[in-house]
Design an enzyme around this catalytic site. Structure first.
Site: not given
Ligand code: KDG
Ligand code: MG
Length: 402
Positions: A37, A122, A147, A159, A210, A212, A236, A262, A283, A312, A316, A339, A402
């Site tokens: 992606n 989701h 999720r 996000y 998640d 992220h 996640e 992922e 993942r 994952h 996408d 997923e 992060w």
């Protein structure tokens, strides 16, 4: 048997997909997913300029050797772009092998370990009320695992939570947009979402969340601990995971199961996480993690440490990846969950598939190979559209560490 040619097909039925088509001298061809992606053209160029010339003339039946040629034979190993390209080659070769032997891929991986594959949906709401409503819709559709993501008061753009109530699509057209994020607002708010969801839907529904990667290890440890009463199926990507030892903090403080990776692309991203039992689910998907050949090894190592897969599978990742994943998930023993976000309906004009969703589970039929074909004329009707994933900064404009 020889590979005679290969080509890259980029199309955008609702969103971008990159597909590798590998041709052989026996008239059989294989398809691989090469979608990364926001970086689609980088993978396409790597395939076209570097991989395909070296692929032509090889015997497609020698999947293990070809995998090692493109992984170990390359001086500059790993990285998302080259591993996605290698994944596409690998999936296409398993597709060819299945077609040559007239058998589905799961049969080549040891046969069926299960009748059907548990999948999760989701529910992304801008508010708690909307999240509750969307969770209800997914329950009504038959999902047993959902999720849960929710907008956070005081944060403009969260996000993966569409502001316009459209389908999930974090990539935005054009150059990467910059968004602002506030971890403390997020941490203060999220446990209340799960409290409400449990109040409304009870304890039987599997709930996932998640992060992220938007926490430091100690922040993630706090979140995992505060979510414990709601018995998540998994939390996640609580941290980026580049510092594998960072996951020790989360384990020391909480029994919430952890899924990660992922964005990983090699077994070497996982070694400490697996051998120290710092995670519960893998993942890393076939399309970014070196294909079936590499994930078989990762899953085998993980199984020794009681760690399952939970690949994952956002929209996408193309139907080619989803089909290959369903074969993989049908076959291996330590499958956990898959997923599943259904693709936009126009994706079906381009990709013809043989999988179905029914009452919370997916299954794939006995078509040879992955069972997916591509309609290139339909693909040509949907040309590439530039789109990028957002960049996040703290509310004062600082880039995160992060
Ligand atoms: O391209 C990025 C998406 O695949 C990602 O945002 C989806 O995090 C994701 C997930 O778990 O599905
Ligand atoms: Mg994710």
């Amino acid at each position: 048997m020889k590979i005679t040619d290969a080509k890259v097909i980029i199309c955008s039925p609702g969103r971008n997909f990159v597909t590798l088509k590998v041709f052989t001298d026996q008239g059989v061809y294989g398809l691989g997913d090469a979608t990364l992606n926001g970086m689609e053209k980088a993978v396409a160029t790597y395939l076209e300029d570097y991989c395909i010339p070296a692929l032509i003339g090889r015997d497609p039946r020698n999947i293990e050797d070809i995998w090692n040629y493109f992984y170990r034979g390359v001086y500059w190993r790993r990285g998302a772009v080259s591993m996605t390209a290698l994944s596409a080659i690998d999936i296409a070769l398993w597709d060819i092998k299945g077609k040559m032997l007239n058998t589905p891929i799961y049969n080549l991986l040891g046969g069926r370990s299960r009748e059907k594959v548990l999948v999760y949906a989701h529910a992304n709401g801008r508010t708690i009320e909307e999240t509750i409503e969307k969770t209800g819709k997914e329950c009504a559709a038959g999902f047993k695992a959902i999720r849960i993501q929710c907008g956070v008061p005081g944060i403009d753009s969260v996000y993966g939570v569409p502001r316009d109530n459209k389908a999930y699509e974090p990539a935005k057209r054009g150059v990467a947009p910059e968004e602002r994020w506030d971890t403390s607002k997020y941490l203060n708010f999220i446990p209340s979402v799960f409290e409400k969801i449990r109040d409304v839907y009870g304890d039987d529904l599997h709930l996932l969340h998640d992060v992220h990667h938007r926490c430091t290890p100690i922040e993630a440890a706090r979140l995992a601990k505060e979510l414990e009463p709601y018995h998540l199926f998994w939390l996640e990507d609580p941290v980026s995971g580049e510092l594998q030892e960072g996951l020790r903090h989360i384990r020391q403080h909480s029994t919430t199961p952890i899924a990660i990776g992922e964005v990983f692309n090699s077994v070497y991203d996982y070694t400490t996480l697996i051998t120290e039992q710092l995670i519960d689910y893998i993942r890393m998907p076939l399309v970014h993690g070196g294909g079936i050949t590499h994930l078989l090894k990762v899953a085998a190592i993980a199984s020794v440490y009681h760690i399952n897969t939970g690949f994952h599978g956002a929209t996408d990742l193309s139907p080619v990846n989803l089909a290959a994943a369903l074969h993989f998930n049908t076959a291996i023993n330590n499958f956990g969950i898959q997923e599943y976000m259904p693709h936009h309906e126009i994706v079906c004009e381009v990709f013809k598939t043989h999988y179905i969703f029914e009452n919370g589970f997916m299954s794939i039929d006995n078509s040879p190979g992955t069972g997916v074909d591509i309609d290139e004329k339909a693909a040509a009707r949907y040309p590439y559209v530039m789109a990028r994933l957002p960049v996040n900064r703290k509310s004062d404009g600082t880039m995160f560490n992060w």
